[in-house]
Scaffold this motif. Structure first.
Motif, PDB file in Angstrom:
ATOM      1  N   PRO A 152      48.401  65.998   0.820  1.00 25.87           N
ATOM      2  CA  PRO A 152      47.322  65.201   1.404  1.00 25.87           C
ATOM      3  C   PRO A 152      46.964  63.992   0.546  1.00 25.87           C
ATOM      4  O   PRO A 152      47.027  64.036  -0.676  1.00 25.87           O
ATOM      5  N   LEU A 153      46.633  62.905   1.233  1.00 26.68           N
ATOM      6  CA  LEU A 153      46.145  61.663   0.622  1.00 26.68           C
ATOM      7  C   LEU A 153      47.194  60.941  -0.222  1.00 26.68           C
ATOM      8  O   LEU A 153      46.890  59.940  -0.861  1.00 26.68           O
ATOM      9  N   ALA A 154      48.434  61.424  -0.223  1.00 25.00           N
ATOM     10  CA  ALA A 154      49.475  60.799  -1.043  1.00 25.00           C
ATOM     11  C   ALA A 154      50.085  59.585  -0.353  1.00 25.00           C
ATOM     12  O   ALA A 154      50.663  58.719  -1.013  1.00 25.00           O
ATOM     13  N   GLY A 155      49.970  59.523   0.965  1.00 27.77           N
ATOM     14  CA  GLY A 155      50.563  58.413   1.709  1.00 27.77           C
ATOM     15  C   GLY A 155      52.079  58.433   1.723  1.00 27.77           C
ATOM     16  O   GLY A 155      52.715  57.394   1.873  1.00 27.77           O
ATOM     17  N   LEU A 156      52.671  59.624   1.555  1.00 30.97           N
ATOM     18  CA  LEU A 156      54.123  59.723   1.472  1.00 30.97           C
ATOM     19  C   LEU A 156      54.758  60.365   2.702  1.00 30.97           C
ATOM     20  O   LEU A 156      55.948  60.663   2.710  1.00 30.97           O
ATOM     21  N   SER A 157      53.943  60.560   3.742  1.00 38.14           N
ATOM     22  CA  SER A 157      54.509  61.041   4.999  1.00 38.14           C
ATOM     23  C   SER A 157      55.263  59.900   5.672  1.00 38.14           C
ATOM     24  O   SER A 157      54.954  58.723   5.471  1.00 38.14           O
ATOM     25  N   ALA A 158      56.255  60.256   6.468  1.00 34.23           N
ATOM     26  CA  ALA A 158      56.996  59.230   7.205  1.00 34.23           C
ATOM     27  C   ALA A 158      56.094  58.518   8.209  1.00 34.23           C
ATOM     28  O   ALA A 158      56.444  57.436   8.701  1.00 34.23           O
ATOM     29  N   HIS A 159      54.941  59.102   8.502  1.00 35.92           N
ATOM     30  CA  HIS A 159      54.029  58.521   9.493  1.00 35.92           C
ATOM     31  C   HIS A 159      52.832  57.815   8.867  1.00 35.92           C
ATOM     32  O   HIS A 159      51.959  57.332   9.581  1.00 35.92           O
ATOM     33  N   ASP A 160      52.779  57.743   7.537  1.00 35.95           N
ATOM     34  CA  ASP A 160      51.683  57.036   6.867  1.00 35.95           C
ATOM     35  C   ASP A 160      51.991  55.545   6.820  1.00 35.95           C
ATOM     36  O   ASP A 160      52.850  55.097   6.048  1.00 35.95           O
ATOM     37  N   GLU A 161      51.319  54.783   7.645  1.00 30.94           N
ATOM     38  CA  GLU A 161      51.584  53.355   7.760  1.00 30.94           C
ATOM     39  C   GLU A 161      51.508  52.644   6.412  1.00 30.94           C
ATOM     40  O   GLU A 161      50.544  52.815   5.659  1.00 30.94           O
ATOM     41  N   GLY A 162      52.541  51.879   6.103  1.00 30.36           N
ATOM     42  CA  GLY A 162      52.573  51.093   4.885  1.00 30.36           C
ATOM     43  C   GLY A 162      53.106  51.827   3.674  1.00 30.36           C
ATOM     44  O   GLY A 162      53.355  51.210   2.636  1.00 30.36           O
ATOM     45  N   GLY A 163      53.305  53.131   3.797  1.00 28.41           N
ATOM     46  CA  GLY A 163      53.844  53.896   2.673  1.00 28.41           C
ATOM     47  C   GLY A 163      55.330  53.616   2.493  1.00 28.41           C
ATOM     48  O   GLY A 163      56.014  53.166   3.413  1.00 28.41           O
ATOM     49  N   ILE A 203      57.872  55.671   2.199  1.00 31.53           N
ATOM     50  CA  ILE A 203      58.754  56.466   3.067  1.00 31.53           C
ATOM     51  C   ILE A 203      58.610  56.024   4.518  1.00 31.53           C
ATOM     52  O   ILE A 203      59.575  56.038   5.287  1.00 31.53           O
ATOM     53  N   ASN A 204      57.408  55.601   4.895  1.00 34.45           N
ATOM     54  CA  ASN A 204      57.208  55.072   6.246  1.00 34.45           C
ATOM     55  C   ASN A 204      58.061  53.828   6.468  1.00 34.45           C
ATOM     56  O   ASN A 204      58.626  53.629   7.562  1.00 34.45           O
ATOM     57  N   LEU A 205      58.177  52.983   5.438  1.00 30.32           N
ATOM     58  CA  LEU A 205      59.025  51.790   5.556  1.00 30.32           C
ATOM     59  C   LEU A 205      60.494  52.181   5.746  1.00 30.32           C
ATOM     60  O   LEU A 205      61.209  51.584   6.553  1.00 30.32           O
TER      61      LEU A 205
END
Length: 383
Positions: free
Chosen positions: A59-70, A72-74
């Protein structure tokens, strides 16, 4: 004191926001890492997938493929949603494959077609179970036994199913040595499995090997243009290999390029496996249907092999039909092993490799046919 408490609060905020679904997925990721490292089961893929699952569910890491701007999302947007990763991976696959055995015995190409039979039967089963047309196509393509092809099709029609379909496809590819033998033995007699085949030393000229990827690339794309990105890249990789003039490109394609793409592919797929959308009954059903698809591929191939044995007057070993899947070269090795169990003088690997490479072409053609059917029904890919 207040400053200390604030700092302590910021340190534990992640623990406060984690839910049971994320914990379960982190455990799943750890299990995949164990299988990859301790058991050495498909480590090149399962290791980045496993670690990607862990990163994506923190949680809150922003490393999900669906976390905009992260980060891994890129990678997810630029490599998965654009279908870039599967296409690039096919260049590496093409550079690794020697179509010589298939060209020396073109008859085995029919097994590559039969090895896709389970896809279409599973499509009907999935539709009967209530899957939407887009989801049914994405699930049934697991039967291609080809990870990049499954990712390519699913990314077009059912991105929410991409993690489950990807994991199922790659898992069953690695489990081919366990899935296929019982089916092969159940459908054949020991006498049939012991059938010796001649012609294992037939050579193919370099000119034919060079012309093959060019001709197949043109003809296959004209017949089924929906599969052009995969077929085109597969044949480009093979042309690099057979031309004999670009060894550096071949080395890069089958080594560095394939490894980098596999790393990013595994990481992004793993990071898209969030507990909230993966821990569902539908996921279990997808895995079951994937197993059904690959099992039906094997059944269809072996039964065709039995027919071919009769038509050839006993000259064809029906086990070759099991090598018609796209699980290269695992299926060919399984055929060789089962053949030698029945007859120690049996050497089926050369013939099985031919059928196995035919299955690689067959899987791309099957995907192209599925996409063409969807287009004919007025169902286009996701934007």
């Amino acid at each position: 004191m207040e400053t200390f408490l604030a700092a302590l609060s910021s340190l534990v905020i992640g623990f406060a926001n984690i839910d049971w679904q994320s914990v379960v997925m982190i455990i799943v990721g750890a299990v995949l890492l164990y299988l990859a490292i301790a058991k050495k089961i498909e480590p090149v893929l399962l290791l980045p997938i496993g670690f990607g699952i862990i990163l994506g569910n923190l949680p809150l890491a922003g490393l999900s493929a669906h976390d905009e701007g992260g980060i891994i999302n890129l990678l997810y947007k630029s490599g998965i949603l654009t279908e870039l990763f599967p296409a690039l991976l096919f260049i590496g696959i093409g550079a690794m494959i020697d179509f010589g055995p298939m060209l020396a015995n073109p008859m085995v190409l029919i097994f590559g077609a039969a090895g896709q039979f389970g896809i279409f039967l599973t499509l009907l089963i999935a539709l009967g179970l209530g899957f939407s047309k887009q989801a049914a196509v994405s699930v049934s393509i697991i039967g291609a036994c080809d990870g990049p092809t499954a990712i390519y099709v699913t990314s077009k029609f059912a991105r929410d199913l991409l993690p489950a379909v990807s994991i199922a496809a790659y898992s069953y590819m690695s489990l081919v040595p366990i899935i296929q033998p019982p089916i092969m033995r159940a459908l054949t007699t020991k006498n049939e499995r012991a059938t010796l085949m001649a012609g294992g030393d037939k050579k193919v000229s370099q000119k034919v090997k060079i012309l093959f990827p060019i001709a197949v690339g043109i003809i296959a794309i004209l017949i089924a243009p929906m599969g052009a990105p995969l077929m085109g890249m597969l044949m480009l990789g093979n042309l690099l290999r057979e031309s004999g003039v670009v060894k550096r490109l071949v080395d890069v394609s089958e080594g560095t390029l394939a490894n980098i793409v596999t790393l990013f592919l595994g990481l992004t797929i793993g990071a898209s496996m969030l507990g909230s959308n993966f821990l569902q009954w539908q996921t279990i059903l997808i895995f079951i249907l994937g197993l059904v698809a690959i099992s039906l591929d094997t059944v269809a191939g072996v039964l065709l092999g039995k027919v071919m044995r009769v038509l050839s007057g006993g000259k064809i070993n029906p086990l070759l039909g099991a090598a018609g899947t796209s699980a290269f070269p695992m299926s060919a090795r399984v055929v060789q092993k089962e053949g030698q169990k029945a007859n120690r003088r049996n050497f089926l690997l050369w013939h099985a490799i031919g059928a196995n490479t035919g299955g690689q072409i067959g899987s791309v053609m099957a995907a192209a046919v599925m996409l063409a059917i969807m287009a004919g029904m007025g169902i286009g890919p996701l934007p």
